[in-house]
Design a protein around this motif. Structure first.
Motif, PDB file in Angstrom:
ATOM      1  N   SER A   1     -68.925 -91.161  24.707  1.00  0.00           N
ATOM      2  CA  SER A   1     -69.848 -90.064  25.041  1.00  0.00           C
ATOM      3  C   SER A   1     -69.840 -89.865  26.555  1.00  0.00           C
ATOM      4  CB  SER A   1     -71.265 -90.429  24.589  1.00  0.00           C
ATOM      5  OG  SER A   1     -72.224 -89.607  25.224  1.00  0.00           O
TER       6      SER A   1
ATOM      7  N   TYR B   1     -78.211 -96.626  23.828  1.00  0.00           N
ATOM      8  CA  TYR B   1     -77.082 -95.763  23.454  1.00  0.00           C
ATOM      9  C   TYR B   1     -76.071 -95.692  24.600  1.00  0.00           C
ATOM     10  CZ  TYR B   1     -74.616 -91.507  21.900  1.00  0.00           C
ATOM     11  OH  TYR B   1     -73.658 -90.594  21.518  1.00  0.00           O
TER      12      TYR B   1
ATOM     13  N   ARG C   1     -89.766 -83.838  25.487  1.00  0.00           N
ATOM     14  CA  ARG C   1     -88.350 -84.141  25.684  1.00  0.00           C
ATOM     15  C   ARG C   1     -87.510 -83.270  24.770  1.00  0.00           C
ATOM     16  NH1 ARG C   1     -88.585 -86.423  30.529  1.00  0.00           N
ATOM     17  NH2 ARG C   1     -90.139 -88.058  30.535  1.00  0.00           N
TER      18      ARG C   1
HETATM   19  C1  LIG Z   1     -80.052 -87.404  21.313  1.00  0.00           C
HETATM   20  C2  LIG Z   1     -78.854 -87.692  22.143  1.00  0.00           C
HETATM   21  C3  LIG Z   1     -77.599 -87.372  21.437  1.00  0.00           C
HETATM   22  C4  LIG Z   1     -76.484 -88.114  22.066  1.00  0.00           C
HETATM   23  C5  LIG Z   1     -75.455 -87.225  22.512  1.00  0.00           C
HETATM   24  C6  LIG Z   1     -74.634 -87.849  23.546  1.00  0.00           C
HETATM   25  O1  LIG Z   1     -73.805 -88.691  23.287  1.00  0.00           O
HETATM   26  C7  LIG Z   1     -74.780 -87.422  24.874  1.00  0.00           C
HETATM   27  C8  LIG Z   1     -75.789 -86.679  25.261  1.00  0.00           C
HETATM   28  C9  LIG Z   1     -75.962 -86.333  26.612  1.00  0.00           C
HETATM   29  C10 LIG Z   1     -77.097 -85.841  27.101  1.00  0.00           C
HETATM   30  C11 LIG Z   1     -78.405 -85.675  26.423  1.00  0.00           C
HETATM   31  C12 LIG Z   1     -78.909 -86.824  25.698  1.00  0.00           C
HETATM   32  C13 LIG Z   1     -80.081 -87.354  25.704  1.00  0.00           C
HETATM   33  C14 LIG Z   1     -81.138 -86.951  26.570  1.00  0.00           C
HETATM   34  C15 LIG Z   1     -82.437 -87.302  25.937  1.00  0.00           C
HETATM   35  C16 LIG Z   1     -83.495 -86.593  26.100  1.00  0.00           C
HETATM   36  C17 LIG Z   1     -83.554 -85.413  26.970  1.00  0.00           C
HETATM   37  C18 LIG Z   1     -84.710 -85.559  27.930  1.00  0.00           C
HETATM   38  C19 LIG Z   1     -84.664 -84.453  28.912  1.00  0.00           C
HETATM   39  C20 LIG Z   1     -85.759 -84.661  29.902  1.00  0.00           C
HETATM   40  O2  LIG Z   1     -86.900 -84.399  29.547  1.00  0.00           O
HETATM   41  O3  LIG Z   1     -85.457 -85.088  31.015  1.00  0.00           O
END
Ligand SMILES: CCCCCC(=O)/C=C/C=C\C/C=C\C/C=C\CCCC(=O)O
Ligand SMILES: NC(=O)C1=CN([C@@H]2O[C@H](COP(=O)(O)OP(=O)(O)OC[C@H]3O[C@@H](n4cnc5c(N)ncnc54)[C@H](O)[C@@H]3O)[C@@H](O)[C@H]2O)C=CC1
Length: 264
Positions: free
Chosen positions: A142, A155, A211
């Motif tokens: 990722s 993750y 979020r």
């Molecule tokens: C739910 C995540 C899915 C995973 C996808 C992945 O591999 C990469 C994702 C990249 C970016 C976004 C992932 C997670 C961010 C989580 C929450 C967003 C919060 C945003 C904020 O309020 O700052």
């Protein structure tokens, strides 16, 4: 030298889900001889086989209920591939989850599952049962492996580890005896069920903000899968490929630590 998908056999973990399913379909469009969908979700796996059988030859597609965290279950998927198609040439270590509340489960699926696949493939199945001169492993990492994303620390850690294992098994120490090319893909946010954040992230220090992934560029799993086919055919072993925002895959380059000049 490029790798030919045409006539080969592939095993796709998480092949019943968003990205895995599109990889299965892209493989069939690129002339794969047979593909095993190795997924824990039996209902979805059976549904995907029946849907793809409308478009492709049903004898080319096999669903095998598989839990990648259980080595015997994962091995049964390799055995099913050999029994049905006689050889096995490409492994997509693709199954993965986001779950920061049950973070041990996230480590089990994303990391232990990939390690199980690497060991089975490099010590036995892809090493000994490939058709041509070279086999291929594609690990689904990722963008979170190289740019830590807020709220998903476990993750992020599992995906960084996937890059490390990819680069290790690509070393000539392994390659010379396995003849397996090992690469990783780093998708950006892609439209699948995994991007539903409900119940899978922990509140951060400031838990007042809502979020959401609003503002992240979203790409389709179909676009991603088409790029992945190019990576399978052309990428050199040990390379890591970013695919985000509906743009062509590009290689992520790690720096040599000895080039770093900062001192305490
Ligand atoms: C739910 C995540 C899915 C995973 C996808 C992945 O591999 C990469 C994702 C990249 C970016 C976004 C992932 C997670 C961010 C989580 C929450 C967003 C919060 C945003 C904020 O309020 O700052
Ligand atoms: N969708 C995205 O934005 C991104 C996804 N990824 C990665 O892509 C991979 C695929 O994810 P998506 O298709 O998006 O999610 P998805 O949730 O649509 O598909 C995941 C599939 O994995 C299967 N699975 C889960 N646990 C399993 C287990 N123990 N054994 C076998 N199969 C299991 C599920 O049943 C499901 O079919 C994951 O590794 C994920 O981390 C990486 C970057 C971005």
């Amino acid at each position: 030298m490029s790798f030919q998908i045409n006539g080969k056999v592939a095993l796709v973990t998480g092949g019943a889900g968003g990205i895995g399913r599109c990889i299965v379909e892209a493989l069939l469009e690129n002339g794969i001889k047979g593909v095993v969908i190795a997924d824990i979700n039996e209902e979805q796996g059976t549904k995907v086989v029946s849907e793809l059988s409308q478009k492709f030859n049903p004898t080319q597609i096999l669903y095998q209920k598989t839990d990648v965290t259980v080595v015997e279950s994962f091995e049964d998927a390799f055995k099913a591939a050999i029994q049905q198609f006689q050889h096995i040439d490409i492994l997509f270590n693709n199954a993965g989850i986001v779950n920061e509340n049950e973070w041990e489960k996230c480590v089990q699926v994303n990391l232990i599952g990939v390690i199980n696949g690497m060991i089975l493939a490099t010590e036995k199945y892809l090493k000994d049962q490939k058709l041509g001169e070279e086999a291929v492993i594609v690990n689904t990492s990722s963008i979170a492996s190289v740019t830590p994303e807020l709220l998903i620390p476990t993750y992020n850690a599992t995906k960084s580890a996937i890059n490390a294992i990819t680069r290790t098994y690509a070393e000539s120490y392994y390659y010379n005896s396995t003849k397996i090319k090992v690469v990783a893909i780093c998708p950006g946010v892609t439209e699948t069920s995994i991007v539903n954040l409900a119940g899978v992230v922990r509140p951060g220090p400031d838990d007042s903000a809502e979020r959401t992934l609003d503002g992240y560029p979203l790409q389709s799993p179909k676009f991603l899968a088409d790029q992945v086919m190019k990576v399978v055919e052309k990428a050199p072993t040990g390379t890591i490929w970013i695919i985000e925002d509906t743009k062509p895959a590009y290689q992520y380059i790690y720096n040599d630590r000895k080039m770093s000049q900062y001192k305490v």
